[in-house]
Design an enzyme around this catalytic site. Structure first.
Site, PDB file in Angstrom:
ATOM      1  N   ARG A  46       0.875  -1.192   0.000  1.00 18.66           N
ATOM      2  CA  ARG A  46       0.000   0.000   0.000  1.00 18.66           C
ATOM      3  C   ARG A  46       0.913   1.243   0.000  1.00 18.66           C
ATOM      4  O   ARG A  46       0.613   2.247  -0.625  1.00 18.66           O
ATOM      5  CB  ARG A  46      -0.892   0.030   1.242  1.00 18.66           C
ATOM      6  CG  ARG A  46      -1.567   1.378   1.435  1.00 18.66           C
ATOM      7  CD  ARG A  46      -2.687   1.423   2.462  1.00 18.66           C
ATOM      8  NE  ARG A  46      -2.550   0.582   3.614  1.00 18.66           N
ATOM      9  CZ  ARG A  46      -1.871   0.891   4.714  1.00 18.66           C
ATOM     10  NH1 ARG A  46      -1.189   2.033   4.782  1.00 18.66           N
ATOM     11  NH2 ARG A  46      -1.824   0.064   5.746  1.00 18.66           N
ATOM     12  N   TYR A  98     -16.384  17.163 -14.924  1.00 20.46           N
ATOM     13  CA  TYR A  98     -16.900  15.795 -14.862  1.00 20.46           C
ATOM     14  C   TYR A  98     -17.945  15.664 -13.750  1.00 20.46           C
ATOM     15  O   TYR A  98     -17.748  16.169 -12.642  1.00 20.46           O
ATOM     16  CB  TYR A  98     -15.733  14.819 -14.632  1.00 20.46           C
ATOM     17  CG  TYR A  98     -16.195  13.412 -14.335  1.00 20.46           C
ATOM     18  CD1 TYR A  98     -15.765  12.739 -13.201  1.00 20.46           C
ATOM     19  CD2 TYR A  98     -17.077  12.745 -15.200  1.00 20.46           C
ATOM     20  CE1 TYR A  98     -16.209  11.456 -12.922  1.00 20.46           C
ATOM     21  CE2 TYR A  98     -17.518  11.472 -14.927  1.00 20.46           C
ATOM     22  CZ  TYR A  98     -17.079  10.822 -13.786  1.00 20.46           C
ATOM     23  OH  TYR A  98     -17.531   9.559 -13.513  1.00 20.46           O
ATOM     24  N   ASP A 170      -6.944  19.226 -13.805  1.00 17.50           N
ATOM     25  CA  ASP A 170      -7.293  17.867 -14.206  1.00 17.50           C
ATOM     26  C   ASP A 170      -6.946  17.774 -15.694  1.00 17.50           C
ATOM     27  O   ASP A 170      -7.609  18.397 -16.520  1.00 17.50           O
ATOM     28  CB  ASP A 170      -8.798  17.636 -13.965  1.00 17.50           C
ATOM     29  CG  ASP A 170      -9.239  16.243 -14.386  1.00 17.50           C
ATOM     30  OD1 ASP A 170     -10.258  15.768 -13.845  1.00 17.50           O
ATOM     31  OD2 ASP A 170      -8.592  15.635 -15.267  1.00 17.50           O
ATOM     32  N   LYS A 195      -8.439   6.856 -18.871  1.00 22.13           N
ATOM     33  CA  LYS A 195      -8.762   7.366 -20.195  1.00 22.13           C
ATOM     34  C   LYS A 195      -7.598   7.210 -21.170  1.00 22.13           C
ATOM     35  O   LYS A 195      -7.119   6.119 -21.403  1.00 22.13           O
ATOM     36  CB  LYS A 195      -9.210   8.823 -20.059  1.00 22.13           C
ATOM     37  CG  LYS A 195     -10.265   9.040 -18.956  1.00 22.13           C
ATOM     38  CD  LYS A 195     -11.526   8.265 -19.224  1.00 22.13           C
ATOM     39  CE  LYS A 195     -12.652   8.563 -18.273  1.00 22.13           C
ATOM     40  NZ  LYS A 195     -12.595   7.863 -16.968  1.00 22.13           N
TER      41      LYS A 195
HETATM   42  C1  LIG Z   1     -15.924   8.338 -16.667  1.00 22.92           C
HETATM   43  C2  LIG Z   1     -15.776   9.592 -17.131  1.00 22.92           C
HETATM   44  N1  LIG Z   1     -14.933  10.486 -16.614  1.00 22.92           N
HETATM   45  C3  LIG Z   1     -14.058  10.211 -15.543  1.00 22.92           C
HETATM   46  C4  LIG Z   1     -13.233  11.409 -15.141  1.00 22.92           C
HETATM   47  C5  LIG Z   1     -12.650  11.463 -13.862  1.00 22.92           C
HETATM   48  C6  LIG Z   1     -12.813  10.311 -12.875  1.00 22.92           C
HETATM   49  O1  LIG Z   1     -11.929   9.282 -13.229  1.00 22.92           O
HETATM   50  P1  LIG Z   1     -12.237   7.729 -12.864  1.00 22.92           P
HETATM   51  O2  LIG Z   1     -10.959   7.023 -13.278  1.00 22.92           O
HETATM   52  O3  LIG Z   1     -13.448   7.345 -13.707  1.00 22.92           O
HETATM   53  O4  LIG Z   1     -12.488   7.656 -11.370  1.00 22.92           O
HETATM   54  C7  LIG Z   1     -11.906  12.582 -13.506  1.00 22.92           C
HETATM   55  N2  LIG Z   1     -11.725  13.626 -14.355  1.00 22.92           N
HETATM   56  C8  LIG Z   1     -12.286  13.606 -15.594  1.00 22.92           C
HETATM   57  C9  LIG Z   1     -12.085  14.783 -16.502  1.00 22.92           C
HETATM   58  C10 LIG Z   1     -13.048  12.494 -16.027  1.00 22.92           C
HETATM   59  O5  LIG Z   1     -13.591  12.512 -17.271  1.00 22.92           O
HETATM   60  C11 LIG Z   1     -16.540  10.096 -18.309  1.00 22.92           C
HETATM   61  O6  LIG Z   1     -16.554  11.348 -18.485  1.00 22.92           O
HETATM   62  O7  LIG Z   1     -17.095   9.260 -19.061  1.00 22.92           O
END
Ligand SMILES: C=C(NCc1c(COP(=O)(O)O)cnc(C)c1O)C(=O)O
Length: 379
Positions: A46, A98, A170, A195
């Site tokens: 961890r 988001y 972000d 992504k």
């Molecule tokens: C799942 C999607 N977004 C996740 C996302 C997140 C969250 O990430 P996750 O890995 O899904 O927890 C944070 N910032 C941005 C700009 C994002 O687009 C979506 O827009 O389909």
């Protein structure tokens, strides 16, 4: 070292024990010590894991930072950053972001006494009016999800420096291939690695990159203490995905441009949101801070009817209807009922997110097939 070479080599050394050129998956929870505290730099996975270390170093190198930290998801990375704050602190966030970020801010951290203001950031100088004596942080996405607003990172950094605020960017939609916010004055870069960075829709993960040692120490403490860390197999998948980031992003950008231009001329399309258009309100800023304009596009059909949008989404074939973005395959979505459903409609509409908006994550397929798919679906 140029970016394409960095994606292959940066932050990653042949395995010291075997010389393995690809970082092994250290699938272990703990490490034997010669005597209490006398170990080889690893005590418990961890806290540290060699596969995760290689990924954290690679991410730091790509974002021109000094310290990388990985988490089980992008939201876990967001969670870690906000945990630096205390009750009474305030955050100024972009009003287009988001849905999950809006949700954790308003449904989780507001309960701990942290106040969030969601404001338009198209004219970055306008954010200063929201700064109070309790403001500690400015949270930016650029391009924003899903309206592709462009926010002036350098301008935000100047305000934050002057008012002694932390600037978080972000960088999920851009990746360091398109822009490196730390070079423009941001304090913290955050990613959903899920992504474009992993790039193959096969892993959920998040990351933070910083330059400053003190910030790194604070965030690393929270990463370990709260334990939202990823496993080594997922770290291996992201390490492998990163190796092709530069060529995938080139193709995403090429295909994105072609799809955006096709949609703009379509008689049934009312508006296309894409920072590469000269008509985009902040196209100039996009040109200055981005290498290219990415593969994320949103659009609205004439008549702005949700049912028309749903029909198109159901007809698309190569654009698979699914949450997420940034993978090699093209995806489509309906933010109002999917990724941004956690934002109240009144707030969505205030920010310009209509109920009929369609979001596309343009993949790296042959673009002729993608355009033909849109043609048959829109009609
Ligand atoms: C799942 C999607 N977004 C996740 C996302 C997140 C969250 O990430 P996750 O890995 O899904 O927890 C944070 N910032 C941005 C700009 C994002 O687009 C979506 O827009 O389909």
């Amino acid at each position: 070292m140029k970016f394409g070479t960095k994606t292959i080599h940066a932050g990653v050394e042949p395995d010291p024990t075997t010389g393995a050129i690809m970082t092994p998956i250290y699938q272990t929870s703990t490490y034997v010590q010669r005597s209490p505290g006398d170990h080889k730099g690893y005590e418990y996975s961890r806290t540290h894991n060699p596969t995760r270390t290689a990924l954290q170093n690679a991410l730091a190198a790509l974002e021109n930072g000094n310290h990388g930290l990985c988490f089980a998801s992008g939201m876990a990375a967001t969670d870690c950053i906000i945990k630096m704050l205390k009750p009474g602190d305030e955050v100024i966030a972009t009003n287009d972001l988001y849905g999950g970020t809006y949700r954790i801010f308003t449904k989780v951290f507001q309960n701990y006494g942290i106040k969030f203001q969601f404001v338009p950031m198209g004219d970055i100088s306008s954010i200063e009016q929201y700064v109070t004596e309790n403001t500690k942080m400015v949270w930016v996405e650029t391009p924003t999800n899903p309206l592709l607003n462009i926010i002036d990172i350098k301008g935000a950094a100047e305000i934050c420096k002057r008012r002694n605020l932390l600037l978080v960017v972000d960088n999920t939609f851009s990746t360091p291939y398109l822009q490196t916010p730390l070079d423009l004055g941001a304090d913290i870069v955050m990613h959903s690695l899920t992504k474009y960075m992993a790039g193959h829709s096969d892993v959920v993960m998040g990351a933070i990159v910083v330059k400053d040692q003190e910030l790194a120490d604070q965030l690393a403490f929270l990463q370990n203490a709260c334990g939202g860390t990823p496993g080594p197999q997922d770290c291996f998948l992201v390490l492998r995905g990163i190796k092709t980031l530069h060529i995938r992003m080139q193709r995403h950008c090429e295909n994105g441009k072609a799809v955006a231009e096709y949609l703009r001329q379509h008689p049934k399309v009312e508006k296309v949101f894409w920072p590469g258009f000269e008509s985009h309100p902040n196209h100039q800023i996009a040109q200055e801070q981005m290498r290219d304009f990415g593969g994320m596009i949103s659009f609205v059909l004439k008549g702005d009817k949700q049912e028309d949008a749903i029909q198109v989404l159901e007809k698309l074939k190569y654009f698979a209807l699914a949450e997420s973005l940034g993978g090699v395959e093209s995806l489509c979505g309906h933010p109002a009922t999917m990724t941004h459903a956690s934002i109240p409609q009144v707030e969505r509409l205030k920010g310009g997110l209509s109920d009929s908006l369609i979001r596309l994550s343009v993949g790296i397929e042959d673009v002729e097939d993608l355009i033909a798919d849109l043609e048959q679906a829109i009609g």
